[in-house]
Every structure is written in structure tokens, then in C-alpha cells.
Design a protein around this motif. Structure first.
Motif, short mmCIF file in Angstrom:
data_model
loop_
_atom_site.label_atom_id
_atom_site.label_comp_id
_atom_site.label_asym_id
_atom_site.label_seq_id
_atom_site.Cartn_x
_atom_site.Cartn_y
_atom_site.Cartn_z
N ARG A 119 -0.46 56.01 113.60
CA ARG A 119 -1.28 56.85 112.73
C ARG A 119 -0.59 58.16 112.37
NH1 ARG A 119 -6.53 55.21 115.49
NH2 ARG A 119 -7.46 53.83 113.93
N VAL A 167 -8.23 56.39 109.05
CA VAL A 167 -8.68 57.71 109.49
C VAL A 167 -8.48 58.70 108.34
CG1 VAL A 167 -8.26 59.60 111.11
CG2 VAL A 167 -8.18 57.24 111.90
N GLU A 192 -9.71 64.10 109.55
CA GLU A 192 -9.78 63.65 110.95
C GLU A 192 -8.40 63.67 111.59
OE1 GLU A 192 -13.24 60.37 111.36
OE2 GLU A 192 -11.69 59.86 109.91
N CYS A 239 -4.31 56.95 120.50
CA CYS A 239 -5.41 56.37 119.74
C CYS A 239 -6.17 55.31 120.53
CB CYS A 239 -4.87 55.74 118.45
SG CYS A 239 -3.94 56.88 117.41
#
Length: 557
Positions: free
Chosen positions: A172, A386, A390, A428
Motif C-alpha cells: 500500500r 484505501v 486514509e 496492514c
């Protein structure tokens, strides 16, 4: 229908207590007055999903996952709050009840903001727990890190150099300021272990007495052999050339993959009990019939161009290679399996390794008398994309170090630099993925986490506590932590905040989490049925003592 039980009182008097008899799915059980149907079911060993229930406390009935049906009533009722009546007949393990429980679980998952497994973990064909490895490296615990790596990856020193690392594509953090350097961490941990004394040798299950022949010692064959050995099976690995390692020794340059690295991985397998045979050419000086006679199973990991070999052996093939059944690596010949490029033709190295790992699992199931295809994928709730807001909020609380690239020719990577890189991981994953009761029952009841999915909650983490992480998006508002804090007293504790569908659990007046859990951190983490409250790191079980010491030390100042 009533039985009798004798109880010794304080004054050594003998009192007579009437027991209540109840039938659950036609099984009879006697319980004390005041017992619930859930109590009776647990006495019978029936696992009813009760996510909000906490023994010894008044029922909350917020999760509605523990439903049962009373035979003289059309309604489904929560078993945690249903008192036993003498002579009751309860239905628990029937389709109608299971459907209702599944719906309750799916509703709990409908706005779940959190992943069971991190994206990098899910994407990795070998399913290594990458965030766990990163946490261990950041703590300087390389021995635990190599244990995590070798749990799923048989050849980390090799893959750490030549894998195309799809896991980093799923990171991410990647679009923001570069993915975590997973491949280099894996390589460093493995190389450091080979240089260490004593070398970490993975554990083996007790000897099963089963024997497997693996033909081919490329990445698929070596990977399969490694996992089969760890499962307790004996392995003979056959290579047509003089040097064990197959195409690993010819496909890459010495700079990309030094021969000494391959030798080290092969030597580790010898320590596990592997027997290697070189110069063995299947169809020439090695017979498939003899292998089938001498071994309990045979795995063909013969690499590219195996279609012609398959025809010689009388095994079905296509233009790519040997034909196998989906999800089982099984050929049409009983007890003979195939994996890697022998089946796929040319493919990515990590995909061939994953095939070898799958083949080992399938052969192990064969020996255990289980279905070859297994039980399917484990349940994993995935948060999906996401939002940038965020992501920025998550990264704000993590290391701001820049990604550092290391070239393949660099023989040494600073351990300090590596620990810095490991701190870039956003973690995560769910710290309690293996113990989360919601995930357990979602798997058992085959819940669809997307069935009622609408707009999920914002993903957030409250990490101001030194040892405990709170992720509100994983909270199911069971109230266990609220009760524990209330009973302990002496601090702000946790409470329900908001009204109606917006009720959430949090710290009153938006105070820090540390102040709320001064005395109940350990108990609240243990009581939480999901990953909403978890320990930040493994091995921090004595939360309360450590926190109190910190607080007392702060007060002394």
C-alpha cells in the motif's frame, strides 16, 4: 426428567439441587438451574458462535450470531440469553439456523475496516507473512525473522535475489513513496542466518514412514522436497546433471545467483534429511515404474520441455507440458504428481516454487487419507482500496524513511539500514488473524464479506499506547472491553460513544488510549474477539505490569 446432584455447603450441609434436562439436536444433557442454552451446548461440545458473550457477565446479545431454534417456537433466539427450561428441545446444527448465523456474521463484516491478511501477504504466491517478518527485523530479532521466512519459503537466499517480488507490487505504501523492500529483507535475513552460528534448522514432524521421489531439483523440486521433509516424509531427489540445482545453475549469472548460495540451500536440505542422486535421467537410467514401486508417491519437477518426456512415460501432456488436475498437481497415473515448469512451461520462479509447495501439501493430504484438493482458501476480509486521506493518516504515524534500493551485486547490506527499511512497513495485517473469532466463524460458516457491503468505515489506528493497538474499524461493539474497564475502575476506561447505528467504542473525551487501559490492557486484548484490540508486537503479554511501571516512573519524576 429431573436428576439429582449433591452439593456440599459452607456448614458442611448436604443440599439437594434439581437438575434441568435439555436436548440439543437430540443429544441429552443435564445442567444446573440458571444455565443458558449456550452453556448447555458448550457442555455437549457444540461450538455455537458467541462473539459478544462473556462468561459470568450479563448477556449483551449484540452480535446475534449465537441463534438457535426452540422446537415449539418458530422464532430464532440468541442462545446466550435463553435460559434452559426442563424438557426443552433445541435445534442448533440445522440449515435454517446456520443460514441465520451466516447472515449475522456477514452483517458484522459489512462495514469491517481492516484486512485479515496484508495485501503483500495475499499477493505473495508462497503466502509468507511479510508484515510479521518486518516487525521482527525492526526489533533486531533476525532469528525469529528467519523462522517466519522459512515457514513458507524453502529457498529464501535464492528467491531473495532472483524473485520478481510481486508482493512489493501490492504494498500500500508503493504509490505514496515506494514499496517496502521485501525482497532485500528476505535475502538479508537468509544470508545472515547462513553466516550465523548455529545455523537455524527448521523443525521436522515425526517420521511418517512415507517416502517420496522428487525428479528434478530446480526450484519446484527443491521447494516440494523441503516441505515434504518438514512434514515428516522421507525424500529422494533426483537430478539428471552432476550438480544439484537444475536450471538455477544455468539460468542466472554468477553475479545474479552465486553457486555458493544454491549450495547453501541444498546443504540445509541435507541437514533436514534429503537424499540427492545426480546423473539420474528419467526414461534412461531411471524408471518411473521402479520409482512407483520403491516410493509411496512420485513428483515430476522436470522443468521445461517435459511434454516429450510425458509421452515416453505414457502420461497425458499438452503443448506446455504434463497435464495435471486443477488444485491437486495429480497426473492421470495414480501416485504420480507434477509441478512447476514441467506443467506450466516457462513461468516465473516464484510461481514454480508455489507449485512445489502446493504439490507437497497435496501429497501430504494423500498420505493422511484426506481430499487432495484440500479445504480451499482460508477466509480473509480485504479492505480494498484505501483513500489517499486514509493512507496519509496511516503513513503519518509510521517511519518517514525513504526506500533504499540495493543492487544485485552488492554483497553486504547494513543491518542498521535494513532495520530502518523494515520500519517503513505499514503493518496492514491483523495482529490477531490466527485467533480472531470473527474470522474463525466466517470461515466455518462460509460467510461472504461482500454480501451486505456498502460504504465501509474509515480505516484508522489508535497507536498512542506503548503496547496495544486499537483499530476501531474491526470493532463489533461487543462491549467486553467496556465491562472489564468498568469493573477495574481507576481510569477513564472505554465506553460506547454515539447513538444508533453510529455507536462506537472509544476513550471518553477523545483521551489517549494509554490512559484508558492503565490497568486492563492485557485483559482487554485477550477478551477482544476480533483484531480491534491487539498487541503491537509479539511477546508483549505482560502489558499491565509494563504500563504500570512506566506510569509509576513518570509519577516519580
Amino acid at each position: 426428567m429431573t436428576g439429582k446432584r449433591r452439593i456440599r455447603g459452607i456448614a458442611d450441609e448436604v443440599l439437594s439441587v434439581s437438575m434441568l434436562t435439555v436436548w440439543i439436536d437430540n443429544e441429552r444433557i443435564e445442567v444446573e438451574p440458571g444455565s443458558t442454552v449456550l452453556d448447555a451446548a458448550r457442555r455437549l461440545g457444540i461450538d455455537i458462535p458467541a462473539l459478544c458473550h462473556w462468561p459470568g457477565r450479563a448477556p449483551v446479545t449484540s452480535c446475534m450470531a449465537c441463534l438457535v431454534r426452540v422446537e415449539d417456537d418458530e422464532r430464532l433466539v440468541p442462545s446466550c440469553s435463553l435460559p434452559v427450561r426442563d424438557g426443552m428441545h433445541i435445534q442448533s446444527e440445522v440449515a435454517e439456523v446456520h443460514d441465520a448465523r451466516r447472515t449475522a456474521i456477514e452483517l458484522l463484516l459489512s462495514d469491517h475496516a481492516g484486512d485479515c491478511l496484508a495485501p503483500c501477504h495475499r499477493i505473495c504466491p508462497l503466502h509468507m507473512n511479510i508484515p510479521k517478518m518486518a516487525r521482527q527485523i525492526s526489533e533486531g530479532d533476525l532469528r525469529s525473522a528467519i523462522q517466519t521466512v522459512r515457514e513458507d519459503i524453502a529457498l529464501p537466499s535464492i528467491l531473495g535475489r532472483v524473485c520478481h517480488h510481486p508482493c512489493e507490487g501490492g504494498c500500500r505504501r508503493g504509490p505514496h513513496d515506494g514499496a517496502v523492500t521485501v525482497q532485500q529483507m528476505e535475502r538479508y535475513v537468509a544470508d545472515e542466518d547462513f553466516a550465523a552460528e548455529p545455523l537455524y534448522t527448521p523443525t521436522r514432524q515425526p517420521d511418517t514412514g512415507k517416502r517420496v521421489a522428487v525428479v528434478g531439483t530446480g526450484v519446484a523440486g527443491l521447494t516440494a522436497g523441503y516441505h515434504l521433509l518438514r512434514m515428516g516424509h522421507s525424500c529422494g531427489l533426483y537430478d539428471k546433471d552432476g550438480d544439484i540445482g537444475g536450471s538455477l545453475r544455468s539460468r542466472y549469472s554468477q553475479a545474479e545467483l552465486p553457486c555458493e548460495v544454491v549450495d547453501a540451500e541444498v546443504d540445509l536440505m541435507r541437514r533436514l534429511g534429503a537424499a540427492f542422486f545426480s546423473g539420474a535421467r528419467l526414461g534412461q537410467n531411471l524408471s518411473l515404474g521402479e520409482l512407483r514401486a520403491d516410493f509411496d508417491a512420485v513428483l515430476l519437477a522436470t522443468g521445461q520441455g517435459s511434454a516429450a518426456l510425458a509421452k515416453e512415460l505414457g502420461i497425458a501432456s499438452d503443448e506446455r507440458g504434463i497435464v495435471v488436475a486443477p488444485r491437486t498437481c495429480a497426473t492421470e497415473v495414480e501416485g504420480v504428481f507434477a509441478a512447476g515448469e514441467a506443467v506450466r512451461g516457462e513461468c516465473l520462479l516464484v510461481r514454480a516454487a508455489a507449485d512445489g509447495k502446493l504439490a507437497a501439501a497435496v501429497i501430504n493430504r494423500l498420505f493422511r487419507g484426506e481430499a487432495l484438493a484440500g479445504a480451499g482458501k482460508e477466509f480473509s476480509s480485504a479492505m480494498g482500496r484505501v483513500a489517499e486521506t486514509e493512507l496519509s493518516r496511516i503513513i503519518e504515524g509510521q517511519s518517514q524513511a525513504a526506500r533504499v534500493e540495493w543492487g544485485t551485486n552488492q554483497s553486504f547490506i547494513s543491518g542498521v539500514d535494513l532495520r530502518t527499511q523494515a520500519t517503513r512497513c505499514l503493518h496492514c495485517d491483523c495482529r490477531k488473524a490466527d485467533t480472531c473469532r470473527l474470522r474463525h466463524y466466517a470461515q466455518e460458516y462460509q460467510a461472504n464479506p461482500r454480501k451486505y457491503r456498502t460504504q465501509r468505515r474509515d480505516f484508522s489506528q489508535q497507536d498512542d499506547h506503548p503496547f496495544v493497538l486499537y483499530e476501531p474499524g474491526k470493532c463489533i461493539s461487543c462491549g467486553r472491553c467496556v465491562s472489564l474497564c468498568s469493573e477495574a475502575g481507576g481510569s477513564l476506561g472505554l465506553t460506547h460513544i454515539g447513538r444508533g447505528f453510529d455507536v462506537r467504542i472509544g476513550v471518553p473525551f477523545a483521551e489517549p488510549l494509554q490512559g484508558a487501559l492503565e490497568e486492563t490492557a492485557e485483559e482487554c486484548v485477550a477478551a477482544c474477539p476480533t483484531g480491534a484490540l491487539s498487541r503491537k508486537q509479539e511477546g508483549t503479554s505482560s502489558c499491565r505490569k509494563s504500563i504500570l511501571c512506566r506510569c509509576n516512573a513518570a509519577g516519580a519524576d
